[in-house]
Design an enzyme around this catalytic site. Structure first.
Site, mmCIF file in Angstrom:
data_model
loop_
_atom_site.group_PDB
_atom_site.id
_atom_site.type_symbol
_atom_site.label_atom_id
_atom_site.label_comp_id
_atom_site.label_asym_id
_atom_site.label_seq_id
_atom_site.Cartn_x
_atom_site.Cartn_y
_atom_site.Cartn_z
ATOM 1 N N SER A 49 48.506 53.966 77.980
ATOM 2 C CA SER A 49 50.246 55.770 77.105
ATOM 3 C C SER A 49 49.569 56.519 78.070
ATOM 4 O O SER A 49 51.116 57.211 77.820
ATOM 5 C CB SER A 49 49.788 55.276 75.376
ATOM 6 O OG SER A 49 49.086 55.934 75.211
ATOM 7 N N LYS A 86 46.180 61.168 72.564
ATOM 8 C CA LYS A 86 47.296 61.596 72.666
ATOM 9 C C LYS A 86 48.017 63.023 73.064
ATOM 10 O O LYS A 86 47.068 63.492 73.440
ATOM 11 C CB LYS A 86 48.406 60.770 71.195
ATOM 12 C CG LYS A 86 48.336 59.911 70.943
ATOM 13 C CD LYS A 86 49.311 58.824 71.775
ATOM 14 C CE LYS A 86 49.052 56.962 71.446
ATOM 15 N NZ LYS A 86 49.426 56.507 72.525
#
Lengths: 137, 417
Positions: A49, A86
């Site tokens: 991701s 993230k």
């Protein structure tokens, strides 16, 4: 502590190296890459991701607990009992991915969430090292 | 001003640093060989998990309450301890690491601090930020009062991780809420003897006459009383005094019945004692050698023998050799040995040794220096006395070991992207 070794010369010693006086400490990756060595730990990236920010599956993340966090920092956090990497959106309390295939995650009151540190450095091994592969399991 | 900073249930908290999945769970850590519980995190303490009980006795209780059980991960604790000490050292001009999770600070020329309470919080925050370990901070005009304030910072209600003793009011408030044995230097035995006199808490002790205490209990208690009244008696260097006794003991990973295996284990302990003794510049006059079955066995077997050297020594060969002299009176066939150990109990300083003009010195400093240097450089056990051969049976059992997250590349934490 690192030191430059200076060998004792015992009389018969041929010619002294003309470079001897110019010797310096060798380059250290730690010195270059770790801003706060005492507050830094390493982790292994697992997943895709964050590819848009250049973090690929199997990369080593250098996590700095002291570095200042700002909107848009790449962070490592404890999110409900797992370490995740993230992009933090501090304005909207979101965990963003750097990939179209992953949606933003809203951090709510009921989530267990703490930021562990900032990732300013990550590195990739272009030839896989067995020691690191074993922790991806 | 003195300070004492120490980590709150260090081993158990260290386990939570790199394992976010157990941060809100009760965690206990077991001693060597997974024998006893040696650390309990605050959540587990609330469940009523006791410390220092054998693991097998509370196994089902722990399972029922979903308690996370871990073996002692010394690699991880050593690294986190070093990081924690590095942070603490930045906050004073004198710093003394007292144990793996405790550190004394001495502020000699520190006029820049005017609010010790705030300063304590600055230290706490920095340690938390860099290591994710919670610490308690205590300040006081003597080492003993700093230790008392540290106790208050963690254990007494109304404190938020920092406590300061800097006047009579704060001194009385804290000391009167401490039991006698909470006072630094007052052990269980001494505590009992003092309570017979009618003393109940630290404040009562502080109000005794130092001279009377000396007459009855010796100079150590006199000093404690003075220290509790704000008169520094303990020198900075004294708290790091040489150990009076040096032991190496361990329970076996698997029971041992074979005589050779037991002898090898004892020899190895003797060798460890010798190395430790040399490190602090001492010599051993008497050596205690013991072996036992488990106290939880039906019939408990324990033998302990003291060997006295003609002249005190730090020679590995002599200490290991002593095992052979006493071994036959310790070993007995048919016993399944659970634990053994060796201790140097009467230590002398190698600096001030009385020489006997009729006996040759039994020490061999050049050989021992070489031995220590090789083992220091290439790792313990690189050179070893032959009888102390390693045996897998008695290497440490660590069945619930967490990853060595900071010292082994193949065990660094996985981070989900």
């Amino acid at each position: 502590m690192k030191v430059i070794p200076v060998y004792i010369e015992a009389g018969i010693s041929g010619f002294e190296s003309p470079a001897a006086e110019y010797r310096e400490l060798n380059l250290s990756l730690e010195e270059l890459l770790l801003q706060h060595p005492n507050a830094t730990f390493f982790g292994l990236a697992n997943g895709r991701s964050m590819e848009g920010r250049g973090i690929f599956n199997g990369d080593v993340l250098v996590v700095d607990r002291v570095e200042h966090i700002s909107n848009g920092s790449v962070i490592v956090a404890n999110f409900n009992g797992c370490f995740v990497c993230k992009i933090i959106d501090t304005d909207n309390a979101l965990l963003l991915s750097a990939s179209d295939e992953h949606k933003a995650i809203k951090i709510t009151e009921s989530d267990d969430f703490q930021i562990e540190g900032v990732v300013n450095v990550s590195f990739r091994l272009h030839k896989k090292l067995p020691v690191l592969l074993s922790c991806l399991g | 001003m003195f300070g004492l900073v120490d980590a709150v249930s260090f081993y158990a908290r260290a386990e939570k640093v790199f394992d976010p999945s157990i941060r809100h769970k009760p965690v206990v850590v077991l001693t060597n060989n997974d024998g006893c519980i040696c650390a309990v995190c605050p959540i587990a303490r609330q469940l009523g998990v006791p410390k220092f009980v054998p693991y097998f006795k509370v196994k089902s209780f722990l399972a029922k309450h979903d308690v996370v059980v871990r073996s002692s991960n010394y690699e991880l604790y050593a690294d986190l301890s070093e990081r924690m000490m590095n942070v603490i050292a930045r906050y004073s001009d004198n710093h003394y690491v007292y144990s793996i999770d405790e550190s004394f600070l001495h502020f000699k020329n520190f006029s820049c601090v005017d609010n010790w309470h705030e300063y304590g919080h600055v230290i706490r925050k920095a340690v938390w930020r860099e290591t994710r370990l919670p610490v308690g901070v205590g300040f006081g005009p003597t080492l003993t009062l700093a230790k008392a304030a540290n106790h208050a910072s963690k254990k007494l209600s109304g404190f938020d991780g920092v406590a300061v003793i800097d006047d009579k009011v704060s001194r009385k408030e804290i000391l009167s809420r401490m039991s006698l044995t909470d006072v630094w230097g007052i052990g269980n035995k001494l505590g009992k003897r003092l309570s017979i006199l009618g003393l109940k808490n630290g404040w009562d002790l502080a109000n005794q006459s130092p001279k009377a205490m000396r007459a009855q209990f010796g100079v150590v208690v006199e000093r404690t009383v003075n220290e509790l009244n704000g008169m520094p008696c303990l020198d900075w260097d004294e708290i790091g005094q040489d150990k009076q006794e040096i032991f190496s003991t361990r329970s076996f990973g698997q029971r041992v019945t074979d005589g050779h295996a037991l002898k090898a284990a004892l020899a190895s302990h003797a060798s460890i004692v010798a190395t430790k003794v040399r490190r602090q510049g001492s010599l051993v006059k008497r050596l205690v050698v013991f072996a036992s079955s488990s106290p939880h066995d039906d019939s408990y077997y324990k033998k302990s023998v003291i060997y006295e050297f003609p002249t005190a020594t730090d020679n590995t060969l002599k200490l290991v050799g002593a095992i052979s002299y006493v071994f036959d009176s310790i070993y007995s066939q048919g016993i399944s040995f659970y634990r053994c150990g060796v201790g140097g109990v009467e230590l002398e300083s190698s600096q001030y040794q009385q020489q006997d003009m009729f006996t040759l010195s039994v020490n061999n400093p050049p050989l021992m220096k070489c031995y220590d240097q090789i083992n220091h450089r290439y790792g313990r056990g690189t050179v070893e006395v032959a009888v102390a051969e390693k045996n897998e049976k008695w290497s440490m059992r660590r069945n619930f070991l967490s990853p060595r997250s900071t010292s082994n590349w193949s065990e660094i934490p996985k981070i989900i992207c």
